[in-house]
Design a protein around this motif. Structure first.
Motif, short mmCIF file in Angstrom:
data_model
loop_
_atom_site.label_atom_id
_atom_site.label_comp_id
_atom_site.label_asym_id
_atom_site.label_seq_id
_atom_site.Cartn_x
_atom_site.Cartn_y
_atom_site.Cartn_z
N GLN A 52 0.83 -1.21 0.00
CA GLN A 52 0.00 0.00 0.00
C GLN A 52 0.86 1.25 0.00
OE1 GLN A 52 -2.26 -0.98 3.46
NE2 GLN A 52 -3.80 -2.17 2.34
N ARG A 53 2.00 1.22 0.72
CA ARG A 53 2.89 2.38 0.73
C ARG A 53 3.51 2.62 -0.65
NH1 ARG A 53 4.04 0.59 6.12
NH2 ARG A 53 5.79 -0.69 5.42
N LEU A 54 3.57 1.59 -1.47
CA LEU A 54 4.08 1.73 -2.83
C LEU A 54 2.98 2.17 -3.80
CD1 LEU A 54 6.39 -1.44 -3.03
CD2 LEU A 54 7.08 0.96 -2.74
N ASP A 55 1.80 2.44 -3.27
CA ASP A 55 0.66 2.92 -4.06
C ASP A 55 0.27 1.91 -5.14
OD1 ASP A 55 -1.38 4.70 -4.64
OD2 ASP A 55 -0.18 5.77 -6.14
N LEU A 56 0.27 0.64 -4.76
CA LEU A 56 -0.16 -0.42 -5.68
C LEU A 56 -1.64 -0.71 -5.49
CD1 LEU A 56 2.79 -2.99 -5.29
CD2 LEU A 56 2.52 -1.21 -7.02
N SER A 90 -0.45 -4.92 -7.41
CA SER A 90 -0.21 -4.73 -8.84
C SER A 90 0.01 -3.26 -9.14
CB SER A 90 -1.41 -5.24 -9.64
OG SER A 90 -1.31 -4.86 -10.99
N THR A 91 0.84 -3.00 -10.15
CA THR A 91 1.08 -1.63 -10.58
C THR A 91 -0.10 -1.03 -11.32
OG1 THR A 91 2.12 -2.45 -12.61
CG2 THR A 91 3.58 -1.92 -10.75
N LEU A 100 3.65 -9.35 -15.75
CA LEU A 100 4.69 -10.21 -15.17
C LEU A 100 4.43 -10.35 -13.69
CD1 LEU A 100 7.42 -11.74 -15.46
CD2 LEU A 100 8.52 -9.61 -14.73
N ILE A 101 4.37 -11.59 -13.22
CA ILE A 101 4.19 -11.88 -11.81
C ILE A 101 5.55 -12.11 -11.16
CG2 ILE A 101 3.23 -13.53 -10.16
CD1 ILE A 101 1.11 -14.19 -12.34
N LEU A 102 5.78 -11.48 -10.02
CA LEU A 102 6.93 -11.78 -9.17
C LEU A 102 6.37 -12.40 -7.90
CD1 LEU A 102 8.96 -8.45 -9.58
CD2 LEU A 102 9.17 -10.56 -10.91
N ALA A 166 2.95 -8.39 -7.71
CA ALA A 166 3.62 -9.15 -6.66
C ALA A 166 2.62 -10.09 -6.01
CB ALA A 166 4.21 -8.20 -5.61
N HIS A 167 2.90 -11.38 -6.06
CA HIS A 167 2.07 -12.39 -5.40
C HIS A 167 2.82 -12.90 -4.17
CE1 HIS A 167 -0.45 -13.77 -9.15
NE2 HIS A 167 -0.38 -12.45 -9.05
N PHE A 168 2.28 -12.67 -3.00
CA PHE A 168 2.84 -13.23 -1.77
C PHE A 168 1.86 -14.27 -1.24
CE2 PHE A 168 4.88 -8.86 -1.46
CZ PHE A 168 6.06 -9.30 -2.04
N VAL A 169 2.35 -15.50 -1.06
CA VAL A 169 1.46 -16.62 -0.79
C VAL A 169 1.86 -17.36 0.48
CG1 VAL A 169 1.00 -16.91 -3.25
CG2 VAL A 169 2.80 -18.28 -2.18
N VAL A 170 0.87 -17.99 1.09
CA VAL A 170 1.08 -18.84 2.26
C VAL A 170 1.15 -20.30 1.82
CG1 VAL A 170 -0.14 -17.20 3.75
CG2 VAL A 170 -1.40 -19.08 2.70
N SER A 171 1.51 -21.16 2.75
CA SER A 171 1.31 -22.61 2.61
C SER A 171 2.07 -23.25 1.46
CB SER A 171 -0.20 -22.90 2.48
OG SER A 171 -0.48 -24.28 2.60
N GLU A 172 3.14 -22.62 0.99
CA GLU A 172 3.92 -23.28 -0.06
C GLU A 172 4.61 -24.51 0.47
OE1 GLU A 172 7.37 -24.39 -2.50
OE2 GLU A 172 7.37 -23.73 -0.41
N GLU A 173 5.09 -24.43 1.71
CA GLU A 173 5.91 -25.52 2.25
C GLU A 173 5.13 -26.82 2.40
OE1 GLU A 173 8.96 -25.59 2.58
OE2 GLU A 173 9.73 -23.55 2.86
N ASP A 174 3.82 -26.76 2.51
CA ASP A 174 3.06 -28.01 2.72
C ASP A 174 2.10 -28.31 1.57
OD1 ASP A 174 1.19 -26.01 3.37
OD2 ASP A 174 0.18 -27.28 4.83
#
Length: 424
Positions: A52-56, A90-91, A100-102, A166-174
């Motif tokens: 949010q601080r990056l105004d996305l 997202s921008t 492009l997804i990061l 930017a996709h930040f996700v949970v639960s990748e490890e399991d």
């Protein structure tokens, strides 16, 4: 030959803030975001404030976990959880260019035996440019790189033809619940870079990994008359030997992308539980482990091979023939995944790395572990992994990352993102 940077590219690279990257990484490491924990959700909300601080354009939502579990494509999970939060920044839609997804996952595995750590696993220790803590390379350094890359692009006011998300996700490890839920919500793109710890090499394919459970029956009796019973531990041994032979056979002819590994598709037994009293013969043994899935292999075929292996071992043993072991498939179910042959994403990211380092394009190879790459690939999003850190240090008490490598990856992401989505 080094390409000539555009004014926007040069400005964005100059805007990469090494000090901010270090501060962000230390902030992320201080949150003990073990898979399924409340801290995992806390970190998603912290990251939402960064975006949010990056105004996305920010989408932070509570996933409907029961609904996702009921989906036929659900990738499985192991950790108990009460909630799961998705987060995308997202921008925005600058034009008709591509997206492009990061991507990075925020969850980490438990620290294990804390006595093996040099201090609190969730209090980062810095020695020069080396940062040590749980999650340092797997993969909060990659998350910090994504944030820093987007911040640099925003700092110079770059007018984009497409979008960076930017996709930040949970639960990748399991298993990948977070990525699965994000894709199900409709957050897709034209390409994706996952900043898993690849040592700044290019991972264009992942083997899969399937969690299995084998329950082996025995016959209980007093330890002083063990001859009257059947130890489930003894009964398991021929199955264990058969699993070893299965692993050897499944690794006989690996794909060239996997050929550098001594065992490209490991079959590993991770836990063994048997018995509830020292002077009793155990009447049940339960093992859980992971079965590597070959590139391009249908996971159902891999399951069939293991089930057949166990059944044949039982058929050859007098006790197990009458009391066969059972195989089930709980937990994470990672299929394999691969960037389409010849797709330009590998050259784009590899070229960006070569340009910011003044070196050759990074080594391209596959990885013997499962990741979210296969979920994005299955959704039609060409995906590579490129990020800071050595995966061999992940999940252990020596986990660490070099800040210089995080900065290098950040700079390469900036260049790759600008070129992927285009500027006006």
């Amino acid at each position: 030959m080094t390409a000539i940077l555009s004014d926007v590219e040069a400005a964005a690279l100059a805007a990469v803030d090494e000090g901010a990257i270090a501060r962000t990484l230390l902030e992320l490491l201080a949150v003990p975001s073990v898979t399924g924990s409340a801290a995992e959700s806390e970190l998603q909300h912290n990251l939402a404030r960064h975006l949010q601080r990056l105004d996305l354009d920010v989408d932070l939502w509570s996933m409907n976990v029961p609904e996702l579990r009921a989906h036929p494509g659900f990738p499985g999970c192991e950790a108990p959880r009460e909630e799961a939060w998705g987060l995308v920044g997202s921008t925005g839609n600058g034009g008709d260019g591509p997206t492009l997804i990061l991507q990075g996952h925020v969850d980490v595995v438990p620290p294990g035996d804390r006595a093996q750590w040099a201090g609190d696993p969730f209090v980062a220790r810095c020695a020069g440019e080396v940062i040590r803590a749980r999650g340092a390379c797997d993969m909060k350094a990659g998350v910090a790189a994504v944030l820093a890359a987007v911040a640099a692009i925003r700092a110079v006011g770059a007018e984009l033809r497409g979008r960076v998300a930017a996709h930040f996700v949970v639960s990748e490890e399991d298993g990948g619940l977070g990525a699965f839920g994000t894709l199900q919500r409709g957050h897709i793109g034209d390409a994706c870079v996952i900043t898993e710890p690849t040592g700044a090499t290019l991972v264009t394919a992942n083997a899969g990994a399937l969690t299995f459970r084998i329950e082996v029956p025995g016959k209980a009796t007093h330890g002083s008359t063990r001859y009257a019973g059947v130890s489930a531990l003894d009964a398991y041994l021929p199955i264990h030997r058969a699993l070893g032979r299965l692993e050897t056979g499944r690794n006989a002819d690996p794909h060239p992308l996997m050929a550098e590994y001594p065992i490209p598709y490991p079959l590993s037994v991770g836990t063994v539980r048997s018995g509830d009293w020292a002077s009793s013969v155990p009447d049940l043994l339960v093992v859980e482990g992971r079965l590597g899935v070959r590139l391009g292999e249908d996971p159902s075929q891999a399951r069939t091979e293991l089930e057949t292996c166990v059944a044949e071992a039982c058929a050859d043993d007098p006790w197990l023939r009458a009391h066969p072991a059972t195989v089930t498939w709980p937990g994470g179910q990672f299929a394999s995944g691969r960037l389409p042959i010849g797709h330009p994403l590998a050259a784009l990211v590899g070229g960006a790395h070569a340009e910011v380092t003044g070196s050759h394009r990074p080594h391209e190879h596959g990885a013997p572990y499962g990741s979210d790459l296969r979920l994005y690939s299955a959704a039609g999003v060409p995906t590579v992994q490129y990020g800071p850190g050595d995966v061999r240090l992940a999940h252990g008490p020596r986990e660490q990352v070099h800040l210089a490598e995080v900065v290098t990856v950040t700079r390469a992401l900036v260049l790759a993102a600008l070129r992927a989505v285009g500027t006006k």
